[in-house]
Design an enzyme around this catalytic site. Structure first.
Site, short mmCIF file in Angstrom:
data_model
loop_
_atom_site.label_atom_id
_atom_site.label_comp_id
_atom_site.label_asym_id
_atom_site.label_seq_id
_atom_site.Cartn_x
_atom_site.Cartn_y
_atom_site.Cartn_z
N ARG A 183 0.82 -1.22 0.00
CA ARG A 183 0.00 0.00 0.00
C ARG A 183 0.85 1.27 0.00
NH1 ARG A 183 -4.81 -2.03 4.10
NH2 ARG A 183 -6.13 -2.91 2.48
N LYS A 216 -18.68 -18.80 3.20
CA LYS A 216 -20.11 -18.68 3.48
C LYS A 216 -20.89 -17.97 2.40
CE LYS A 216 -19.87 -18.68 8.52
NZ LYS A 216 -20.14 -17.88 9.71
N GLY A 233 -8.56 -10.26 -0.09
CA GLY A 233 -7.28 -10.71 0.49
C GLY A 233 -6.82 -12.09 0.07
N GLY A 267 -13.05 -4.71 1.27
CA GLY A 267 -14.45 -4.38 1.50
C GLY A 267 -15.04 -3.51 0.41
#
Length: 398
Positions: free
Chosen positions: A41, A198, A351, A374
């Protein structure tokens, strides 16, 4: 999406001598001693900073780091390690400034790093008084932090509302371009890979994509739930049986459009979840009651690889098996190599996906690697990110 781009302001000669406030994403992992363990980053933030300095701006950069308590600065919240690494990359000393909200002294050609912005009271709640104070510090606000674009905070939204000029930095602009290319104006067929443990965490993404894509490849625990939805047995594999009706609805919605959710024809199973567990390839219809499905089988992987090689656009989020264990990594590796070999425009994010890309060394063969976890997921859900929304609004006013 129409936003003002920092590069256009530079080209128009509007940056020289101006005070430029850059919101970067410098939230890097650190070990217990505070050493930076991975600096992607920071390296990604350098082009924007260099452009501003080269254009003759007085440059202020800030970011959040970790999860500090607002109003309580602790040494471990400091951006000092980031400033050290940034200085090494830029070949100059980078000064860290604390308590900067009420004023910053910086001259054209100079660069300062403003201490962890999440220590400021009101940052997370996007307090208007704080936003106005920060906007008063600069002539141009540059958002170059895609990783926080899904949050409406003081340094990602509020300052953009009140700054004289608010624009997108090169990193944010590249994300907007890649996402537009992949989802708004894709070359068909458009294939999406959505994998993870999930269905519940990615159900909105699956539903949003089921309206857009020509093929929806599911993997991991999500695939197990879809196998149940297709009437297959999955033994003691991770799944969410209560979401079977939702999975069936996605399959039906895709089918109605002449699109498909490929269900695995073979799988790799084990009796326990461990790196040294014995891996057995089985037909999808032959899974025993005590089996754990930990990867897609070679036949399924080959079938999906052919589809990916023929795609026009690929969106990839999540590995299709437990790729951290070598015995259950073949499916993810086959998919990764197929994406690398495909002439399709590919965009990857999340990720675990980035870890898989690094593991198989295909960074140069993926069209665009998204820097935000996100934020990337919310884009796939069809949401408009707050940072994009406010920059777009400011561009219309300009």
């Amino acid at each position: 999406m129409n936003v003002i781009r920092f590069s256009d302001l530079i080209a128009a000669g509007k940056v020289a001598g101006q005070r430029v406030f850059i919101r970067a994403d410098l939230n890097v992992p650190q070990d217990d001693a505070g050493n930076i363990t991975e600096d992607t980053r920071i390296r990604a933030s350098i082009p924007c900073i260099e452009q501003a300095l080269k254009a003759g701006a007085a440059v202020m950069v800030t970011s959040h780091l970790g999860r500090p308590t607002e109003g309580e600065f602790k040494p471990e919240d400091s951006l000092a390690p980031v400033a050290k690494r940034m200085g090494e990359l830029l070949g100059r000393e980078v000064k860290v400034v604390a308590n900067w909200v009420d004023g910053v002294s910086v001259a054209p050609g100079e660069l300062v790093l403003l201490e962890n912005c999440r220590v400021n009271k009101g940052e997370k709640k996007n307090d208007e008084a704080l936003a106005k104070k920060m906007a008063a510090l600069c002539d141009i606000f540059v958002n170059d932090a895609f990783g926080t674009a899904h949050r409406a905070e003081g340094t990602t939204y509020g300052i953009a509302q009140f700054a004289k000029i608010a624009c997108a930095g090169p990193l944010l602009a590249a994300e907007i371009d890649a996402i537009t290319k992949a989802l708004a104006t894709p070359k068909r067929p458009l294939l999406a890979i959505v994998a993870g443990s999930k269905v519940s965490t990615k159900l909105t993404i699956l539903k949003a994509l089921s309206d857009k894509v020509d093929g929806l490849i599911v993997g991991g625990g999500i695939a197990n739930t879809f196998m149940l939805a297709a009437g297959l047995k999955i033994g003691k594999s991770l799944a969410e049986p209560d979401l079977v009706p939702e999975a069936q609805a996605v399959i039906a919605a895709m089918k109605a459009r002449g699109a498909a959710v490929p269900i695995p024809v073979d799988v790799v199973v084990a009796k326990r979840f461990a790196a040294d567990a014995e891996a057995t390839v089985k037909a999808a219809a032959d899974v025993a009651d005590d089996d754990l499905i930990l990867d897609i089988g070679p036949q399924t992987a080959a079938m999906l690889a052919e589809q990916l090689k023929a795609a026009g656009t690929i969106v990839w989020n999540g590995p299709v098996g437990v790729f951290e264990f070598d015995a259950f990594a073949h499916g993810t590796e086959t998919i990764a190599r197929a994406i690398a070999a495909s002439s399709a425009f590919s965009i990857a994010g999340g990720g675990d996906t980035l870890a898989a890309i690094a593991k198989y060394g295909i960074e140069k063969d993926v069209g665009y690697i998204s820097t935000g976890g996100g934020a990337f997921l919310e884009i796939l859900e069809g949401k408009t990110l707050p940072a994009f929304e406010i920059l777009s609004q400011r561009a219309q006013e300009a």
